[in-house]
Write a protein that holds these residues in place. Sequence first.
Motif, mmCIF file in Angstrom:
data_model
loop_
_atom_site.group_PDB
_atom_site.id
_atom_site.type_symbol
_atom_site.label_atom_id
_atom_site.label_comp_id
_atom_site.label_asym_id
_atom_site.label_seq_id
_atom_site.Cartn_x
_atom_site.Cartn_y
_atom_site.Cartn_z
ATOM 1 N N PRO A 736 35.888 -110.840 -45.169
ATOM 2 C CA PRO A 736 35.832 -111.784 -44.042
ATOM 3 C C PRO A 736 34.421 -112.318 -43.802
ATOM 4 N N ARG A 737 33.404 -111.509 -44.065
ATOM 5 C CA ARG A 737 32.024 -111.966 -43.885
ATOM 6 C C ARG A 737 31.651 -112.994 -44.956
ATOM 7 N N TRP A 738 32.159 -112.793 -46.163
ATOM 8 C CA TRP A 738 31.925 -113.790 -47.204
ATOM 9 C C TRP A 738 32.564 -115.124 -46.812
ATOM 10 N N GLU A 739 33.764 -115.073 -46.270
ATOM 11 C CA GLU A 739 34.440 -116.296 -45.837
ATOM 12 C C GLU A 739 33.648 -117.000 -44.736
ATOM 13 N N ASP A 740 33.083 -116.226 -43.819
ATOM 14 C CA ASP A 740 32.277 -116.831 -42.745
ATOM 15 C C ASP A 740 31.061 -117.543 -43.315
ATOM 16 N N TRP A 741 30.425 -116.929 -44.305
ATOM 17 C CA TRP A 741 29.257 -117.562 -44.917
ATOM 18 C C TRP A 741 29.648 -118.780 -45.749
ATOM 19 N N GLU A 742 30.820 -118.738 -46.371
ATOM 20 C CA GLU A 742 31.309 -119.905 -47.098
ATOM 21 C C GLU A 742 31.507 -121.085 -46.142
ATOM 22 N N ASP A 743 32.110 -120.820 -45.013
ATOM 23 C CA ASP A 743 32.333 -121.872 -44.013
ATOM 24 C C ASP A 743 30.999 -122.402 -43.490
ATOM 25 N N PHE A 744 30.049 -121.501 -43.308
ATOM 26 C CA PHE A 744 28.731 -121.896 -42.813
ATOM 27 C C PHE A 744 28.033 -122.807 -43.824
ATOM 28 N N ALA A 745 28.077 -122.431 -45.116
ATOM 29 C CA ALA A 745 27.447 -123.255 -46.155
ATOM 30 C C ALA A 745 28.132 -124.617 -46.263
ATOM 31 N N GLU A 746 29.446 -124.612 -46.141
ATOM 32 C CA GLU A 746 30.179 -125.884 -46.194
ATOM 33 C C GLU A 746 29.789 -126.790 -45.027
ATOM 34 N N THR A 762 24.894 -117.171 -51.753
ATOM 35 C CA THR A 762 25.169 -116.107 -52.717
ATOM 36 C C THR A 762 24.491 -114.819 -52.279
ATOM 37 N N SER A 763 25.062 -113.710 -52.721
ATOM 38 C CA SER A 763 24.491 -112.394 -52.440
ATOM 39 C C SER A 763 24.993 -111.424 -53.506
ATOM 40 N N THR A 764 24.142 -110.509 -53.895
ATOM 41 C CA THR A 764 24.572 -109.501 -54.860
ATOM 42 C C THR A 764 25.708 -108.650 -54.292
ATOM 43 N N MET A 765 25.756 -108.520 -52.970
ATOM 44 C CA MET A 765 26.792 -107.678 -52.353
ATOM 45 C C MET A 765 28.178 -108.287 -52.508
ATOM 46 N N TRP A 766 28.260 -109.615 -52.538
ATOM 47 C CA TRP A 766 29.571 -110.248 -52.731
ATOM 48 C C TRP A 766 30.126 -109.882 -54.114
ATOM 49 N N GLN A 767 29.235 -109.723 -55.089
ATOM 50 C CA GLN A 767 29.688 -109.377 -56.446
ATOM 51 C C GLN A 767 30.385 -108.018 -56.464
#
Length: 960
Positions: A736-746, A762-767
């Motif tokens: 869910p945090r990755w999705e929030d950052w995706e929306d923020f970047a968009e 991008t973040s190494t943690m998402w990998q």
Amino acid sequence: MTGSRKNSLHRSSTVDIVLHESRKTWVSKMFYRYPSVCVFLAFTFAGICCIISLPEMQLSEDSERTFLVWDDLRVERQDAYNEAIDKVEVGNQKKQSVAVQTEAITAWTVWVIYEAKKSVGSLLTPAVLNDMENLENQIANHKRYKNVCLIAYDTAADASICNVHRRSPVDTFPNHDTQTEIETTMTGIFADDDRYLSLKPSFEKGWSTSDRTPRWARTMIEHGAPLTLKGRTYNYYKEDEDAQDEYFVDYVLDVADIVDDYKSSNFDTYFFNQKWFDEKSNELVMQDFAFVGLSLAFVIFYMMVHTRSVVLPIIGMFQVILAFPVAFFFYRFVFQITFFNMMSLLSIFVILGIAADDIFVFMDAWKQSEQYACLADDLEKRVAYVYRRAAKAMFVTTITTFSAFLATAISDLAPISAFGIFSANLILANYFLVITLFPACVIVRHKILNRNKKQEPRKDSIPKETGSPKVYAGVPKENPQLDANKEADVEGNANSADVNVAVVATSPEAKVAQKPHLREESRVAVFLATKYFDKVTKARYFIMAFFAMWFIATLVMATQIEPLSENEKWVPSDSNVSEAFDAIQDTFHKGETDGFIKVNIVYGIDGLDRSDVRAYDVESIGDVEWDNNFDLSPKANQERMIEVCSLVKNSPLVQDQIIECFMADFKTWITNDGADSTAFPVEPSQFHTKMREYLKGPGYEHQAQNRVGYVGNRMRYAVIYTVAVGKMEVYEYMYPRWEDWEDFAEEINKNSPAGMNNAYQTSTMWQFMIAERALVRNAIQGMLIAGSISFVVLIMSTLNLVLAVYAITAIIGIVISVLAFAFMLGWEFGMVVAIAVVILIGFSVDYAVHICHAYVESQAETRAEKTRDALRKMGISILGGAITTFGTGAILFLTTLVFFQRFAWVISATIIFAVMWAMVFLPALLIICGPQGETGNLKVWYVKLKAKIATSRGKKNGNN
């Protein structure tokens, strides 16, 4: 038909099958006549594989990318950024040489953690701080500290500035001679929000104005590269990275000893550093792998007991060792896989049990063949019979196990996929050697032992005639315990159809029938076919009811295994390493240097071209694809970058407004800290000139930290660095945090002008988040594929649909039993369970397949007698294989790493449940409703279908 007559017919059919299976073939002739040649050829082939494979058989170096899903979007984004950094370094001649020790290396950061003893109320007292200072001075006085400490960017390389990048309670409270001085300093910290924000990561989370007595504190010591070693000054960290790492590891191991050896009455100390952790982990892995030798010794010992031979078990284990280079030859040169890491070595624990099982199958068939008079007198026939029977039984289990491991090739994670492929090759290599090298060695040994023995006529070669003639139980003469009617009087007169052989005859069949056994069956085989069989028969309905309830209960528990709720631990929880890591993760406030979610907003990179990337090549990333529209020189774009930095800093997604914005610092510099507001934004024609000037001077840190990248005179990428709210956690928490950052970047892109509207985060943690999801998904997919393949193989090997369904039911029962066991132990679906599922299928199929294959091969007419035959012929082999595999797994309980200990649980539980389902459930089920006659027989179905089609066509032609 009377029982005596049924037994007579069964004996006659057994005679037929023995004679049929002892037909001489070119293979049996080769082994019988030229066993030494066979040994030589097998050794030659294995030797060639060794010569070719051993130089290549080196472990791949693990990196951060090892356990990543390489074709995932999040991984590709991070890889593209990393590749861009490398391209920029090449374009700038390796960043025009980084100043010595000015590039902070995250993996070199050292943590010294303090926990107050129970008798000490707070760490912030003069005595405790003096104690801390004494310890940290010992570290600073280490002979290598000056050579690896992180040096301030804007100063000369002087040892006195090393402590600039040390965050310590001692430095926070420089005046700590009295408690009053400490309290005064603390009051000033709490009154200054910015200062408190920067210092609170050094103390436990509860440290605040309401609790001024922290019991936990930590010192962070940063270190920098490139280094000067043996008179050579490296230009950057990645120039001979291994040599610089090796120097640092030698230093950090000494520092760890200093911390561990320090005795204080005020606090306990813990030490953590990533490179030190990796080094210690590798030591523990190698230490735990030393138990492979103990496993080998156990297997050899038990095989000696089982086979009553010293030579053959040693040959068998030598065969296992030879299987590795043979398997590696095909793995590397046929499959073209270059990746080979420590996980692939886990297959040694897999193959030990499987190889022992195959050897037991062959040796038990060899021993049982001695009971047949005609085979005992004709070694070539005996070889033909044993080879045909054993090779067929081993082939079925080999194919199912091979398929089960090969199914893991679909895994998105290279180590697991490679482990499955290598294990599958190892299974085939072992099968090749166990049907070539091992039989030849057995025959050579047999010939040597019998070379000087004369074949004398046996006194009991012709049965005594007392009344009516006796017909022995086909081949062999049965033990009286097996069936009271095994020796039955021949009914009727000599012309009766029930009498198949005369008492005295010259035909091979008659000789088989006349000669009694030459050797008693093993006690275990007799027990399984008599007392054990009788017990199962009597309790068969109770057994089925029990397993029905067991299946439902374990299925419910197996489906309740949840994804990881916290990161898996690989070292025991009570170790200093684990305690230090847990403290960093949970006890302290989060700082930007901690291993949390560090996010980069990246401009200038469009993607990654992986067209030339080879599969299983960890270090092969691909070629970065630049965003050729990226341009920060327009004034609107410069101002927009400042706006984006402000948006990021004030976003609720960002932790404590932690941000590094090169454009904001550039603006401060170009406007002389705001004195000349007209200097920004810079004229487009002058922007890159001024930016390059800034990066070479006061902005050098941004270049060193890869926030801006130039190739020639063109800015290729730009990065805004920040730290996200939250910490490195499991998939359910992270996604869910990755999705929030995706929306923020968009949202940022949507409101940005051309030239900077193609940013991504991008973040190494998402990998690692996606890798965790892949574990679960691939494990389920592999289980379904392996189960399906096993079912097809079972149908093809037994040619009986009913038996295949029974066997796959047992296999499913084994799998869910082990998963339920994992659930009861409190495990979650992580790496261990995912690997367990792979191994589960491989181990689960063998024993069930053995029973079903022996059942279908039996010439008995009733399902009960077929089941008895199956237990008698294969039961002892199953138990032998189970004991060796269980022992091999149980030895791993002696290891240190949590992974190996759990691996021991998996192997042990799998074997227990496999034996339970194969030796209890299946026999009971087969006694009740095992297929007999034409039931489930695919051959019969095919013939009937063919006849029906022919009849239908005949009627059609007649009508025409």
